[in-house]
Structures are given as structure tokens and as C-alpha cells.
Design an enzyme around this catalytic site. Structure first.
Site, mmCIF file in Angstrom:
data_model
loop_
_atom_site.group_PDB
_atom_site.id
_atom_site.type_symbol
_atom_site.label_atom_id
_atom_site.label_comp_id
_atom_site.label_asym_id
_atom_site.label_seq_id
_atom_site.Cartn_x
_atom_site.Cartn_y
_atom_site.Cartn_z
ATOM 1 N N LYS A 36 -15.277 15.435 12.370
ATOM 2 C CA LYS A 36 -16.423 15.253 13.264
ATOM 3 C C LYS A 36 -16.705 16.554 13.984
ATOM 4 O O LYS A 36 -15.943 16.966 14.851
ATOM 5 C CB LYS A 36 -16.133 14.123 14.255
ATOM 6 C CG LYS A 36 -17.368 13.403 14.679
ATOM 7 C CD LYS A 36 -17.039 12.036 15.248
ATOM 8 C CE LYS A 36 -18.329 11.230 15.389
ATOM 9 N NZ LYS A 36 -18.094 9.914 15.939
ATOM 10 N N GLU A 68 -5.486 -3.807 -1.016
ATOM 11 C CA GLU A 68 -5.886 -4.995 -0.251
ATOM 12 C C GLU A 68 -6.992 -5.791 -0.938
ATOM 13 O O GLU A 68 -7.315 -6.896 -0.529
ATOM 14 C CB GLU A 68 -6.387 -4.580 1.144
ATOM 15 C CG GLU A 68 -5.310 -4.077 2.081
ATOM 16 C CD GLU A 68 -5.060 -2.579 1.973
ATOM 17 O OE1 GLU A 68 -5.310 -1.994 0.900
ATOM 18 O OE2 GLU A 68 -4.612 -1.986 2.963
ATOM 19 N N THR A 102 0.875 -1.170 0.000
ATOM 20 C CA THR A 102 0.000 0.000 0.000
ATOM 21 C C THR A 102 0.918 1.227 0.000
ATOM 22 O O THR A 102 2.059 1.142 0.476
ATOM 23 C CB THR A 102 -0.891 0.039 1.264
ATOM 24 O OG1 THR A 102 -0.034 0.128 2.404
ATOM 25 C CG2 THR A 102 -1.740 -1.198 1.393
ATOM 26 N N TRP A 125 -20.701 13.861 11.352
ATOM 27 C CA TRP A 125 -19.657 13.809 10.345
ATOM 28 C C TRP A 125 -19.866 14.834 9.236
ATOM 29 O O TRP A 125 -20.973 14.974 8.719
ATOM 30 C CB TRP A 125 -19.614 12.429 9.688
ATOM 31 C CG TRP A 125 -18.886 11.424 10.504
ATOM 32 C CD1 TRP A 125 -17.895 11.673 11.404
ATOM 33 C CD2 TRP A 125 -19.097 10.010 10.513
ATOM 34 N NE1 TRP A 125 -17.467 10.492 11.964
ATOM 35 C CE2 TRP A 125 -18.178 9.466 11.434
ATOM 36 C CE3 TRP A 125 -19.948 9.161 9.822
ATOM 37 C CZ2 TRP A 125 -18.109 8.103 11.679
ATOM 38 C CZ3 TRP A 125 -19.867 7.813 10.073
ATOM 39 C CH2 TRP A 125 -18.963 7.283 10.999
HETATM 40 P P1 ADP Z 1 -3.309 3.668 -0.260
HETATM 41 O O1 ADP Z 1 -4.186 2.982 0.757
HETATM 42 O O2 ADP Z 1 -1.903 3.424 -0.003
HETATM 43 O O3 ADP Z 1 -3.680 5.095 -0.545
HETATM 44 P P2 ADP Z 1 -4.833 2.414 -2.301
HETATM 45 O O4 ADP Z 1 -4.755 2.850 -3.701
HETATM 46 O O5 ADP Z 1 -4.947 0.992 -2.017
HETATM 47 O O6 ADP Z 1 -3.546 2.948 -1.639
HETATM 48 O O7 ADP Z 1 -5.981 3.230 -1.600
HETATM 49 C C1 ADP Z 1 -7.223 2.712 -1.274
HETATM 50 C C2 ADP Z 1 -8.093 3.806 -0.724
HETATM 51 O O8 ADP Z 1 -8.259 4.834 -1.684
HETATM 52 C C3 ADP Z 1 -9.485 3.365 -0.389
HETATM 53 O O9 ADP Z 1 -9.558 2.741 0.859
HETATM 54 C C4 ADP Z 1 -10.239 4.681 -0.436
HETATM 55 O O10 ADP Z 1 -10.098 5.413 0.768
HETATM 56 C C5 ADP Z 1 -9.532 5.444 -1.516
HETATM 57 N N1 ADP Z 1 -10.298 5.333 -2.756
HETATM 58 C C6 ADP Z 1 -10.146 4.438 -3.730
HETATM 59 N N2 ADP Z 1 -11.046 4.640 -4.716
HETATM 60 C C7 ADP Z 1 -11.797 5.692 -4.341
HETATM 61 C C8 ADP Z 1 -12.895 6.393 -4.912
HETATM 62 N N3 ADP Z 1 -13.408 6.068 -6.088
HETATM 63 N N4 ADP Z 1 -13.423 7.427 -4.220
HETATM 64 C C9 ADP Z 1 -12.910 7.803 -3.031
HETATM 65 N N5 ADP Z 1 -11.873 7.188 -2.439
HETATM 66 C C10 ADP Z 1 -11.325 6.148 -3.079
#
Ligand code: ADP
Length: 554
Positions: free
Chosen positions: A441, A333, A189, A446
Site C-alpha cells: 500500500k 479451504e 494449509t 494498492w
Molecule cells: P496455502 O494457503 O497454504 O499457500 P493453498 O494452496 O491453499 O495453500 O493456497 C491458496 C492461495 O494460493 C490462494 O488464497 C491464493 O492466494 C493463492 N493462489 C492460488 N491460485 C492462485 C492463482 N491462480 N493466482 C494467484 N494466486 C493463487
């Protein structure tokens, strides 16, 4: 008879080698086009790719790579990266994609955590690896994907060109023939919310993810498509596209390192790209250019945008050019696809704005992903588009335990907590409220930074927006916003507030507005951790001046 088939059905392991072998057999001449490091265009096809990937597999075997050994790559989306991707997985070792946008300390940390034995890099990253060469003891060999004949060793690590390593080797080698649960690839990640964590995918999980992500309800690619993954292969497997395109027989166009809107557009037009995928930042640049010139590439029909929320304005703007934005949500993940904006039969009956609102949500879960939202006590919340809770997921391509961790990352029922807070409507469309770490918050309620940022981005002068929580004695937390505006567009605090007023509840109006160039993280998302550090003065060249919003305007 037992409940098993007793071997009456064939064992045909779901492994990555089969994906490429079948593409080479069924779609041998289908194009693979690559923008090389120097900018010129290279051409190949699936038949050639398979033969050359087998050469790499053979050379790795000769070197003594076996079992779950890790071979890491540090490359943009190009031909050599595809070769290494399949060469490593095809011979049963683990392909570990590294992100070149990480700083060298983080890269060293990840390489050490993974204990990579070989690094395959492109020439441009020689300096970056040079900085850490004495800190990565597990690395025995560096291979440089370059046309140069000679390369100098990097630090004390033996270094060769990829050609020298595999060019003269026969393609006849051990290829596949192992269990589908064998580890196939490893991706960390990007650490936007903490230390990077490794996700070790199996061949089976990658294979199933590719089948799932290419359902007609999701990417729906076929042999008629020309696919350009703008999302890098090191960012959550380029969302499965290096598996999906050969499975579907789609042509592949790899943009290399030139990810500015102009270069991407040029390649889309030259090669007749029909489908592309990336995070909003790159596609925003593409949109800016086509809007300025008033015309879009004729062949481009669909763009999957994910990684962070796509703004309503962006979807609308691409619509005007007859290009459909497909909003996707996922994470490393989850291999990574979790949800995608699907078209349901009732969409035709919706008004335009309702349709747009639905399409801007993060979408419905794809087949093979179970999702639910729960409250703090773990109680399942209703899908009524009102209740917001922690989004939990389960499925065959979802992580169970991080690489090198001792404990599972799932609860007793096998659900993984995504770290996202979401609502789900009665049709199953997920609306992300926030990452739990970004949530604001205020007075116990929220405020969605995603929704606030979307409202801000509908102002023509605002290029990017970040909403953050600031602690507040009375309300617990209050929102402040930092904006990156178009060049030469002066924008005052009161302009921002007046723009927001009709779009959001009054108590969501930010307490302060600042202007800055927003820092982007390693996967092209706004790096809120860094932004917070810049704000509290612990990082960054200069403080971002935030101007308190005057009481009478708030
Ligand atoms: P990192 O966790 O290292 O940033 P990832 O690319 O795996 O790398 O990130 C996943 C996260 O990105 C998700 O848990 C979410 O919070 C955010 N995310 C992914 N796609 C979207 C989306 N379409 N809209 C908003 N947030 C998103």
C-alpha cells in the site's frame, strides 16, 4: 404429500468408495502408470486398484481403525498413495495427507493436531519420520510402502511393510455404506501465511467438488484422456484429480518423486499424457526444455496451472506449442477449485492480446462457488474490473470451520474470507491483486505484487520475481523486488527499471532491486514470509543485497 420426496427417490450416498467401485466396473482395464521410487515404471488398472484398496480397508478394519480415526500418508503421487487414499476413505476412516516438504517440527505439529493413528510412508521418508518418532505419541503403527521384505522399527513405533499389513488379506470387507456427510479426508494449509490449519472434507464435499471441477467449463476430462497430476496429492487433494480421473474413466499417470522438467516430460511422452496440472514452478522447467529443443509432446493439449499466478509470458509460450494453459485459482479451504479460465462465446471476437489478458486472470468461478468482493466495511463492490476488495466465497465444498477450531470461519451469511484481494470484471473474470498479507500500500493506493511480478517475468533473463512491501516514512509502504535470474545473465538495476517503465504505472517502480535464489515453500510457491525474514536478517545464510534504485532512474 409433504414437500419431501417421502423416500420416493433413492438414497445413494455420495461417498468415495463409489468412485473407485464404479471405475472398476466401467473402466476396469484403464491404465494407471506409476514412476516408482527407483525410477522404473509400474502398471496397474482400476479393477486392480479397487481390489487392493479393499485389502487395505480390510486390514485397517482388522487393526481396529474405525469411525473418524485418522490415517496419514507421507508419499508422492504413486500407486501406493492411491491405494491408501481409497482404502482409508472406502472403509470410512479419514485420510490425512502430509506434505513431505514441511520441516520435521511442522510435521510433528500437524500429526499431533490430527492425532493420526497410522502413518503410511514411502521408504525415502523413513529418516524424516525417524527425527520425530518420539514426538508423535498418537501414532501406533508405521507402514512403509516398499518392496523390501523386512523393515526396522522407526523409533519405538511398530513398523511393517504395507504388503505385510494388507497383502494377504481378503478384499471382501466393509466398503462404503455410510453417510455422505461423514469425514473423508483431512488436509492442512501449507501455512504460507501462518500456522497450518486443517480442513476436514466430507465424502459429499469431495464428491461434489469432483463433479464440479470436471464440468466441461473446467477440467472437462473424459475416458479419452491420460491425466498426469504433477500437483501432489498432499497439496489440496491434487486439485481433486484422484477423484476426477476414475470418475471420468481417464487413465492416470503418477510421476512419483521425480518432478524435474526432464523426468516429467519423458513420462508425458512415453505414456501419451493429454492433460496435466501443477504450480508454475515445475511447469516452467518443462517449458524451458521444450523451448530449448523446439518441440513439445504431441499428445499434451491442456495444462491447468494454479496455486500462484501464471505469467502472461508462460501462457504465450505454451500457446506457441499449441498447448492451452488453463489458469485456475483455489485454496485448500475450497477443496480446492474456486475459479478457472473458461472460454466464453464472446472470446472469438476479442483481439489476441485481450484474449491473453483474460486468460491470465484467475478465471470465473466454477459452478457451485458463489463469490463476491467487499470493502473494509463489508459493502459489496461492483464487478467493474476497477474496484478491488476482499474476495469472499460460499459453496458446498468450502470450509465452514477449521478442524479442531472452536469458532466458524464464515460470516453470518456463510461466506468465507479467502484472504485474497481481487477485482472482478463485468463477465465475472476474477483478477487477483494480492494476498491481503502481501499487499503493498503506497500512498493509500494498492500496488499489485502479482501484476508487478508478471511484468518482471516478461524479461527473458528473469526466472522468478518477488515484490515485497518495505515501510516508508512518506508513502507508508513502497515496493522492492527480489529477482532470480537465469544463470550467467548479468542484469543491473537500471536494466530492470527500464524494462518495467513501459509496462507499469511510474509510481509502481520499485525503490530497490535485489538478486537471490528465491526460497520456495512446501507447495512450490515463493515463500514470502521466509524472504522477508532473510531480508531483515533474522533468517537465512546471508543477507540479500538490495540496491537502491537511483533517483534519476526511478
Ligand atoms: P496455502 O494457503 O497454504 O499457500 P493453498 O494452496 O491453499 O495453500 O493456497 C491458496 C492461495 O494460493 C490462494 O488464497 C491464493 O492466494 C493463492 N493462489 C492460488 N491460485 C492462485 C492463482 N491462480 N493466482 C494467484 N494466486 C493463487
Amino acid at each position: 404429500m409433504t414437500t419431501q420426496t417421502d423416500g420416493l427417490m433413492q438414497d445413494w450416498a455420495l461417498t468415495a468408495d463409489k468412485i473407485l467401485t464404479s471405475a472398476a466396473a466401467q473402466f476396469p482395464d484403464t491404465r494407471i502408470v506409476v514412476r516408482r521410487e527407483g525410477g522404473d515404471i509400474g502398471r496397474s488398472n482400476y479393477a486392480e486398484l479397487e481390489q487392493n484398496a479393499r485389502r487395505i480397508a480390510h486390514a485397517l478394519h482388522n487393526f481396529g481403525i474405525s469411525g473418524s480415526d485418522r490415517v496419514a500418508t507421507l508419499m508422492w503421487n504413486n500407486y501406493h498413495h492411491l491405494l491408501t487414499w481409497y482404502g482409508v476413505m472406502g472403509m470410512g476412516a479419514v485420510l490425512h495427507t502430509l506434505n513431505p516438504r514441511l520441516h520435521s517440527g511442522q510435521l510433528a505439529w500437524i500429526i499431533n493436531d490430527a492425532k493420526d493413528r497410522i502413518l503410511v510412508i514411502e521408504k525415502g521418508f523413513t529418516g524424516l519420520i525417524g527425527e520425530i518418532a518420539d514426538k508423535i505419541p498418537s501414532v501406533e503403527l508405521i507402514l512403509i510402502a516398499t518392496d523390501d521384505v523386512d523393515v526396522a522399527p522407526i523409533g519405538n513405533i511398530p513398523t511393517k511393510t504395507l504388503m505385510e499389513f494388507a497383502g494377504g488379506v481378503s478384499p471382501d470387507t466393509v466398503w462404503g455404506g455410510f453417510d455422505e456427510n461423514r469425514a473423508g479426508s483431512l488436509c492442512y494449509t501449507s501455512g504460507t501465511t501462518g500456522n497450518p490449519k486443517g480442513v476436514l472434507y466430507s465424502h459429499r464435499s469431495n464428491f461434489l467438488h469432483a463433479l464440479v471441477a470436471n464440468q466441461t467449463n473446467a477440467f472437462g476430462l473424459s475416458a479419452m484422456d491420460v491425466v498426469m497430476p504433477i500437483v501432489p496429492m498432499f497439496h489440496a487433494n491434487a486439485w481433486g484429480l484422484p477423484f476426477i480421473a476414475p470418475m471420468a474413466g481417464a487413465a492416470l499417470v503418477m510421476p512419483g518423486s521425480r518432478l524435474d522438467g526432464g523426468s516429467v516430460l519423458e513420462l508425458i511422452e512415453q505414456e501419451g499424457v493429454t492433460f496435466t496440472a501443477g504450480v508454475p514452478t515445475v511447469l516452467q522447467d518443462v517449458l524451458r526444455i521444450i523451448t530449448e529443443r523446439g518441440s513439445a509432446p504431441e499428445t499434451l493439449r491442456r495444462i491447468v496451472i494454479g496455486g500462484s499466478a501464471v505469467s502472461t509470458d508462460m501462457v504465450r509460450a505454451f500457446d506457441a506449442f499449441d498447448i492451452r494453459v488453463i489458469h485456475g485459482w483455489g485454496m485448500t479451504e475450497m477443496s480446492p477449485l474456486g475459479a478457472i479460465s473458461m472460454v466464453l462465446p464472446d472470446e472469438a471476437a476479442l483481439g489476441n492480446e485481450e484474449k491473453l489478458a483474460r486468460r491470465c486472470r484467475q478465471g470465473r468461478t466454477v459452478f457451485g462457488v458463489e463469490a463476491k468482493i467487499v470493502d473494509e466495511a463489508g459493502k459489496v463492490l461492483p464487478n467493474d474490473n476497477k474496484a478491488a476488495g476482499a474476495l469472499l466465497v460460499r459453496g458446498p465444498a468450502v470450509v465452514k470451520r477449521y478442524f479442531n477450531h472452536q469458532k466458524d470461519a464464515v460470516d453470518a451469511d456463510g461466506f468465507f474470507d479467502t484472504g485474497d484481494i481481487a477485482k472482478i470484471d463485468e463477465h465475472g473474470f476474477i483478477q487477483l491483486v494480492d494476498r491481503s498479507k502481501d499487499v503493498i500500500k503506497s500512498g493509500g493506493e494498492w500496488i499489485s505484487s502479482i501484476a508487478l511480478e508478471d511484468a518482471l517475468c516478461s524479461h527473458p533473463s528473469i526466472r522468478r520475481a518477488a515484490a515485497l512491501a518495505r515501510s516508508d516514512e512518506k508513502w507508508g509502504e513502497r515496493p522492492i523486488v527480489i529477482l532470480e535470474v537465469e544463470d550467467d545473465d548479468p542484469l543491473g538495476t537500471s536494466d530492470v527499471i527500464e524494462h518495467l517503465r513501459p509496462l507499469i504505472p511510474k509510481w509502481w517502480l520499485p525503490d530497490a532491486v535485489g538478486f537471490a535464489q528465491l526460497p520456495l515453500g512446501a507447495t512450490g510457491k515463493i515463500d514470502k514470509m521466509k524472504l522477508r525474514a532473510m531480508l531483515d536478517g533474522s533468517e537465512g545464510p546471508e543477507l540479500i543485497p538490495t540496491v537502491p534504485v537511483k533517483k534519476e532512474t526511478a
